[in-house]
Write a protein that holds these residues in place. Structure first.
Motif, PDB file in Angstrom:
ATOM      1  N   PRO A  77     -22.244 -16.460  10.877  1.00 49.57           N
ATOM      2  CA  PRO A  77     -21.687 -15.793  12.056  1.00 49.57           C
ATOM      3  C   PRO A  77     -22.504 -14.585  12.505  1.00 49.57           C
ATOM      4  CG  PRO A  77     -20.373 -15.308  10.118  1.00 49.57           C
ATOM      5  CD  PRO A  77     -21.399 -16.313   9.698  1.00 49.57           C
ATOM      6  N   THR A  78     -22.344 -14.266  13.771  1.00 48.12           N
ATOM      7  CA  THR A  78     -22.951 -13.077  14.362  1.00 48.12           C
ATOM      8  C   THR A  78     -21.845 -12.239  14.979  1.00 48.12           C
ATOM      9  OG1 THR A  78     -23.347 -14.241  16.440  1.00 48.12           O
ATOM     10  CG2 THR A  78     -25.158 -14.219  14.851  1.00 48.12           C
TER      11      THR A  78
ATOM     12  N   GLN B  36     -16.132  -8.857  17.802  1.00 47.97           N
ATOM     13  CA  GLN B  36     -15.803 -10.254  17.502  1.00 47.97           C
ATOM     14  C   GLN B  36     -16.912 -10.922  16.697  1.00 47.97           C
ATOM     15  OE1 GLN B  36     -12.933 -11.974  18.392  1.00 47.97           O
ATOM     16  NE2 GLN B  36     -13.758 -13.612  17.163  1.00 47.97           N
ATOM     17  N   TRP B  37     -16.528 -11.591  15.606  1.00 52.78           N
ATOM     18  CA  TRP B  37     -17.463 -12.396  14.823  1.00 52.78           C
ATOM     19  C   TRP B  37     -17.358 -13.844  15.277  1.00 52.78           C
ATOM     20  CZ3 TRP B  37     -21.081 -10.840  11.392  1.00 52.78           C
ATOM     21  CH2 TRP B  37     -21.005  -9.514  10.927  1.00 52.78           C
ATOM     22  N   SER B  38     -18.500 -14.451  15.583  1.00 53.20           N
ATOM     23  CA  SER B  38     -18.541 -15.851  16.014  1.00 53.20           C
ATOM     24  C   SER B  38     -19.491 -16.629  15.116  1.00 53.20           C
ATOM     25  CB  SER B  38     -19.034 -15.954  17.460  1.00 53.20           C
ATOM     26  OG  SER B  38     -18.171 -15.256  18.320  1.00 53.20           O
ATOM     27  N   GLY B  39     -19.071 -17.833  14.754  1.00 54.75           N
ATOM     28  CA  GLY B  39     -19.868 -18.725  13.919  1.00 54.75           C
ATOM     29  C   GLY B  39     -19.289 -20.120  14.050  1.00 54.75           C
TER      30      GLY B  39
ATOM     31  N   ASN C 159     -11.094 -14.815  14.173  1.00 58.94           N
ATOM     32  CA  ASN C 159      -9.708 -14.677  14.615  1.00 58.94           C
ATOM     33  C   ASN C 159      -9.025 -16.040  14.711  1.00 58.94           C
ATOM     34  OD1 ASN C 159      -7.437 -13.197  15.543  1.00 58.94           O
ATOM     35  ND2 ASN C 159      -7.907 -13.837  17.627  1.00 58.94           N
ATOM     36  N   GLY C 160      -9.693 -17.005  15.296  1.00 56.25           N
ATOM     37  CA  GLY C 160      -9.120 -18.350  15.406  1.00 56.25           C
ATOM     38  C   GLY C 160      -8.908 -18.993  14.049  1.00 56.25           C
TER      39      GLY C 160
END
Length: 108
Positions: A34-35, A40-43, A76-77
């Motif tokens: 993730p970045t 917000q962390w997204s991966g 979060n999701g």
């Protein structure tokens, strides 16, 4: 048609809930490191249902009909999903290829 027999290596969200209650675990697998963008962390993470003996592993899919892997793109999701299936803690792997295992609490 017995869907568990026809597609034994996948599980739906409802099936995951049932199997967790029977003692299976939910493994969160990091598919892409993730970045962080702002807050917000997204991966990319997937969830696998693993039997108590570790011999049977099922990939969580969007539905048993189209059998597309359910991917979570944000922490979060992913945490919202884990809480929704009854898990009270969430461990999130932050490097591609890492895995974190989750079980229902005994008090659940």
């Amino acid at each position: 048609m017995n869907l568990m027999q026809d597609a034994p290596n996948v599980v739906s969200e409802d099936g995951l809930r049932m199997l967790l209650a029977e003692g299976h675990s939910a493994d969160v697998v990091c598919r892409a490191t993730p970045t962080k963008t702002s807050a917000q962390w997204s991966g990319v993470w997937t969830v696998h249902c693993v039997s108590p003996d570790g011999e049977i592993r099922r990939l969580l899919v969007t539905s048993r009909n189209n059998m597309v892997a359910r991917e979570f793109k944000t922490i979060n999701g992913l945490v919202s999903f884990l809480a929704g299936v009854g898990l009270t803690t969430a461990s999130i792997p932050m490097l591609e290829g890492k895995v974190a295992s989750h079980r229902l609490d005994n008090n659940s």
